[in-house]
Design an enzyme around this catalytic site. Structure first.
Site, PDB file in Angstrom:
ATOM      1  N   GLY A  68      -5.517 -19.608  22.448  1.00  0.00           N
ATOM      2  CA  GLY A  68      -6.683 -20.206  23.100  1.00  0.00           C
ATOM      3  C   GLY A  68      -7.788 -20.634  22.143  1.00  0.00           C
ATOM      4  N   GLN A  69      -7.552 -20.493  20.807  1.00  0.00           N
ATOM      5  CA  GLN A  69      -8.600 -20.916  19.884  1.00  0.00           C
ATOM      6  C   GLN A  69      -8.818 -22.418  20.012  1.00  0.00           C
ATOM      7  OE1 GLN A  69      -5.968 -19.101  19.106  1.00  0.00           O
ATOM      8  NE2 GLN A  69      -6.395 -17.602  17.516  1.00  0.00           N
ATOM      9  N   GLU A  70     -10.025 -22.837  19.709  1.00  0.00           N
ATOM     10  CA  GLU A  70     -10.405 -24.236  19.935  1.00  0.00           C
ATOM     11  C   GLU A  70      -9.383 -25.207  19.354  1.00  0.00           C
ATOM     12  OE1 GLU A  70     -14.378 -25.033  18.702  1.00  0.00           O
ATOM     13  OE2 GLU A  70     -14.422 -26.929  19.828  1.00  0.00           O
ATOM     14  N   GLU A  71      -8.947 -24.930  18.136  1.00  0.00           N
ATOM     15  CA  GLU A  71      -8.053 -25.889  17.469  1.00  0.00           C
ATOM     16  C   GLU A  71      -6.654 -25.901  18.088  1.00  0.00           C
ATOM     17  OE1 GLU A  71      -9.531 -23.269  16.212  1.00  0.00           O
ATOM     18  OE2 GLU A  71      -8.171 -22.049  15.014  1.00  0.00           O
ATOM     19  N   LEU A  72      -6.350 -24.918  18.935  1.00  0.00           N
ATOM     20  CA  LEU A  72      -5.017 -24.877  19.556  1.00  0.00           C
ATOM     21  C   LEU A  72      -5.007 -25.452  20.975  1.00  0.00           C
ATOM     22  CD1 LEU A  72      -3.893 -21.282  18.490  1.00  0.00           C
ATOM     23  CD2 LEU A  72      -3.162 -23.445  17.501  1.00  0.00           C
TER      24      LEU A  72
END
Ligand code: G3D
Length: 183
Positions: A68-72
């Site tokens: 769920g990290q922004e870059e993912l």
């Protein structure tokens, strides 16, 4: 005598995609659902995705836990095709990230592959003091309108990956919403 049942009694297996911001508790929820609670391990950030199988009554779920990290988050859409249901997880005790979570939720459900799928909105970490109630979160996330439009396909549930509260009810609802026959 030959069987005339055709596909009707084929084993049912469904893909459930679990998304939400990093730290919302997605991996913990999958652990709680699929593993012996006594053996729960500390979680690590999910890079890419991991899938775990879970049988609920007669329904076999493949639970796809996606980072769920922004870059993912841009990768979530690659999982939509072939998904039978969505679980969107929020940390109901972290009001500093509600706006960010709301934006991501709206992006997910506006995708044409997702808009017709059952969606379970899990308000996780309800065990923490100060956690918002599902009713309050419904307002904060403007979910009333969405719920009205998608009455049969949307459910909000308070839950905790620590105590297990709410998870069985949520999965029971999802299981009911799965297509009765696989094509
Ligand atoms: P993610 O997969 O969405 O990124 P994780 O989230 O499952 O890795 O959980 C992030 C942190 O929140 C973890 O703590 C985890 O133990 C905690 N957590 C997850 N669900 C709950 C819950 O229902 N209640 C409480 N109290 N904590 C929860 P750490 O400290 O390892 O970062």
């Amino acid at each position: 005598m030959g069987c005339c049942c055709g596909n009707q009694f084929k084993k049912k297996e469904f893909n459930i995609l679990i998304v939400g911001l990093d730290n919302a508790g997605k991996t913990s929820i999958v652990q709680r659902i699929t593993e012996n609670p006594a053996a729960l391990q500390p979680t690590l950030s999910t890079i890419g995705s991991q899938v775990k199988e879970y049988k609920f009554q007669k329904t076999k779920f493949s639970l796809w836990d996606v980072g769920g990290q922004e870059e993912l988050r841009n990768t979530w859409k690659h999982y939509y095709v072939g998904t039978n249901g969505i679980i969107f997880v929020i940390d109901s005790a972290d009001d500093t990230r509600f706006a960010e979570a709301k934006k991501e939720f709206e992006k997910v459900v506006s995708n044409s592959f997702v808009s017709n799928l059952p969606c379970l909105f899990l308000c996780n970490k309800c065990d923490l003091p100060g956690a918002c109630s599902p009713a309050a979160l419904k307002e904060k996330f403007d979910l009333q309108e969405y719920e009205k439009k998608n009455e049969e396909l949307f459910r909000i549930e308070g839950c905790s990956a620590v105590t297990g509260e709410g998870l069985k009810d949520g999965l029971a609802w999802l299981s009911e919403k799965m297509p009765k026959k696989e094509n």
